[in-house]
Write a protein that holds these residues in place. Structure first.
Motif, PDB file in Angstrom:
ATOM      1  N   ILE A 145       0.841  -1.205   0.000  1.00 36.95           N
ATOM      2  CA  ILE A 145       0.000   0.000   0.000  1.00 36.95           C
ATOM      3  C   ILE A 145       0.876   1.256   0.000  1.00 36.95           C
ATOM      4  CG2 ILE A 145      -1.622   1.330   1.434  1.00 36.95           C
ATOM      5  CD1 ILE A 145      -2.720  -1.514   2.327  1.00 36.95           C
ATOM      6  N   LYS A 146       1.904   1.252   0.836  1.00 38.93           N
ATOM      7  CA  LYS A 146       2.793   2.422   0.904  1.00 38.93           C
ATOM      8  C   LYS A 146       3.573   2.609  -0.391  1.00 38.93           C
ATOM      9  CE  LYS A 146       3.463   2.958   5.882  1.00 38.93           C
ATOM     10  NZ  LYS A 146       4.431   2.877   7.020  1.00 38.93           N
ATOM     11  N   PRO A 152      -2.067   3.029   4.721  1.00 35.72           N
ATOM     12  CA  PRO A 152      -2.834   2.011   5.441  1.00 35.72           C
ATOM     13  C   PRO A 152      -3.510   2.670   6.646  1.00 35.72           C
ATOM     14  CG  PRO A 152      -0.513   1.384   5.196  1.00 35.72           C
ATOM     15  CD  PRO A 152      -0.611   2.811   4.827  1.00 35.72           C
ATOM     16  N   CYS A 153      -4.794   2.398   6.863  1.00 30.45           N
ATOM     17  CA  CYS A 153      -5.499   3.085   7.954  1.00 30.45           C
ATOM     18  C   CYS A 153      -6.141   2.142   8.959  1.00 30.45           C
ATOM     19  CB  CYS A 153      -6.546   4.036   7.385  1.00 30.45           C
ATOM     20  SG  CYS A 153      -7.941   3.207   6.601  1.00 30.45           S
ATOM     21  N   GLY A 154      -6.091   0.824   8.704  1.00 30.55           N
ATOM     22  CA  GLY A 154      -6.692  -0.110   9.648  1.00 30.55           C
ATOM     23  C   GLY A 154      -6.784  -1.501   9.044  1.00 30.55           C
ATOM     24  N   VAL A 155      -7.151  -2.462   9.900  1.00 29.57           N
ATOM     25  CA  VAL A 155      -7.313  -3.850   9.480  1.00 29.57           C
ATOM     26  C   VAL A 155      -8.658  -4.355  10.005  1.00 29.57           C
ATOM     27  CG1 VAL A 155      -6.307  -6.173   9.478  1.00 29.57           C
ATOM     28  CG2 VAL A 155      -4.813  -4.173   9.716  1.00 29.57           C
ATOM     29  N   ALA A 156      -9.421  -5.008   9.144  1.00 30.39           N
ATOM     30  CA  ALA A 156     -10.681  -5.639   9.558  1.00 30.39           C
ATOM     31  C   ALA A 156     -10.522  -7.149   9.469  1.00 30.39           C
ATOM     32  CB  ALA A 156     -11.831  -5.181   8.669  1.00 30.39           C
ATOM     33  N   ILE A 157     -10.881  -7.853  10.538  1.00 28.90           N
ATOM     34  CA  ILE A 157     -10.803  -9.315  10.557  1.00 28.90           C
ATOM     35  C   ILE A 157     -12.104  -9.901  11.102  1.00 28.90           C
ATOM     36  CG2 ILE A 157      -8.284  -9.452  10.745  1.00 28.90           C
ATOM     37  CD1 ILE A 157      -8.640  -9.917  13.791  1.00 28.90           C
ATOM     38  N   ALA A 158     -12.302 -11.176  10.860  1.00 32.25           N
ATOM     39  CA  ALA A 158     -13.502 -11.840  11.364  1.00 32.25           C
ATOM     40  C   ALA A 158     -13.338 -12.231  12.831  1.00 32.25           C
ATOM     41  CB  ALA A 158     -13.810 -13.072  10.515  1.00 32.25           C
ATOM     42  N   LEU A 159     -12.202 -12.866  13.166  1.00 32.01           N
ATOM     43  CA  LEU A 159     -12.021 -13.386  14.520  1.00 32.01           C
ATOM     44  C   LEU A 159     -10.662 -13.012  15.086  1.00 32.01           C
ATOM     45  CD1 LEU A 159     -13.339 -15.284  16.716  1.00 32.01           C
ATOM     46  CD2 LEU A 159     -11.876 -17.082  15.778  1.00 32.01           C
ATOM     47  N   ASP A 160     -10.681 -12.442  16.288  1.00 29.21           N
ATOM     48  CA  ASP A 160      -9.461 -12.160  17.041  1.00 29.21           C
ATOM     49  C   ASP A 160      -9.286 -13.297  18.050  1.00 29.21           C
ATOM     50  OD1 ASP A 160      -7.418 -11.267  18.653  1.00 29.21           O
ATOM     51  OD2 ASP A 160      -8.404  -9.395  19.259  1.00 29.21           O
TER      52      ASP A 160
END
Length: 225
Positions: A145-146, A152-160
């Protein structure tokens, strides 16, 4: 994701859905870190249109509720590709049309060339994946991305999984998600976490999940953060 004692309705609904879909299973499974885990989450089993659509709905609801601001979605190969497309479609359905892009594992030297596919990678970019197991995929995504000139502004995941990361067989005092938030300085937005899974196991009568609370709690007591 909810860390308080009050159940998070969206997380509870998601965990129940993952169990019903056979994506979240209980028993004895060996993790990448060599641990014997009493549960296994395989997002590759969200493998038909109805399940993928519902999964995208959970991501979109969690993202919109989080207030995280982003201009586009990036899905790291391979699971992230499907997730980026599905979540982009669901967000558009809800009135938030966002472009998306993804990477190839190997660069093409013909056609459009390069490793990035889809919309131009620009502005604030949200990375989407199923889980963060070591942070390696996130670091690779950040670099891509860089290098495209975006942020990059964040990460979305299903399960932590909310468990200690392991490096060369040694348990670290932080989880992979904590590594991303603290060392890489990116917020992580998870639909649910291990705490939500334990909350679900307290009350469920689902034949595939009932009776596994003690084993999951013992695992969390040993490896949890």
């Amino acid at each position: 994701m909810n860390s308080s004692t009050q159940p998070d309705p969206l997380a509870q609904e998601f965990v129940a859905f993952a169990v019903e879909a056979g994506v979240l299973r209980f028993g004895e499974f060996k993790t990448k870190a060599g641990r014997l885990s009493p549960y296994f989450f395989n997002a590759g089993l969200f493998d038909d249109g109805a399940k993928l659509g519902r999964l995208a709905s959970f991501y979109a609801q969690r993202l919109l509720a989080s207030g995280l601001q982003f201009d586009m979605i990036f899905g790291p190969a391979y699971k992230g590709i499907t997730l980026a497309a599905a979540v982009s479609m669901e967000l558009a359905r809800l009135g938030h049309n966002k472009p998306f892009a993804y990477n190839r594992k190997e660069a093409k030297d013909h056609g459009e060339g390069g490793t990035l596919v889809g919309a131009p990678v620009q502005g604030r970019v949200l990375i989407i994946d199923d889980v963060i197991s070591a942070g390696t995929s996130v670091r690779e995504s950040i670099a891509m991305i860089k290098s495209a000139g975006a942020t990059p502004c964040g990460v979305a995941i299903a399960l932590d999984r909310q468990e200690k990361a392991a490096e060369n067989g040694v348990d670290m005092p932080w989880s992979a998600v904590q590594y991303v938030t603290q060392q890489l300085q990116l917020p992580v937005c998870a639909i649910a976490g291990l705490a939500d899974l334990l909350q679900y196991l307290k009350t469920t009568s689902h034949p595939g999940a009932a009776g596994h609370q003690a084993a999951v709690q013992a695992y969390r007591d040993r490896y949890g953060v």
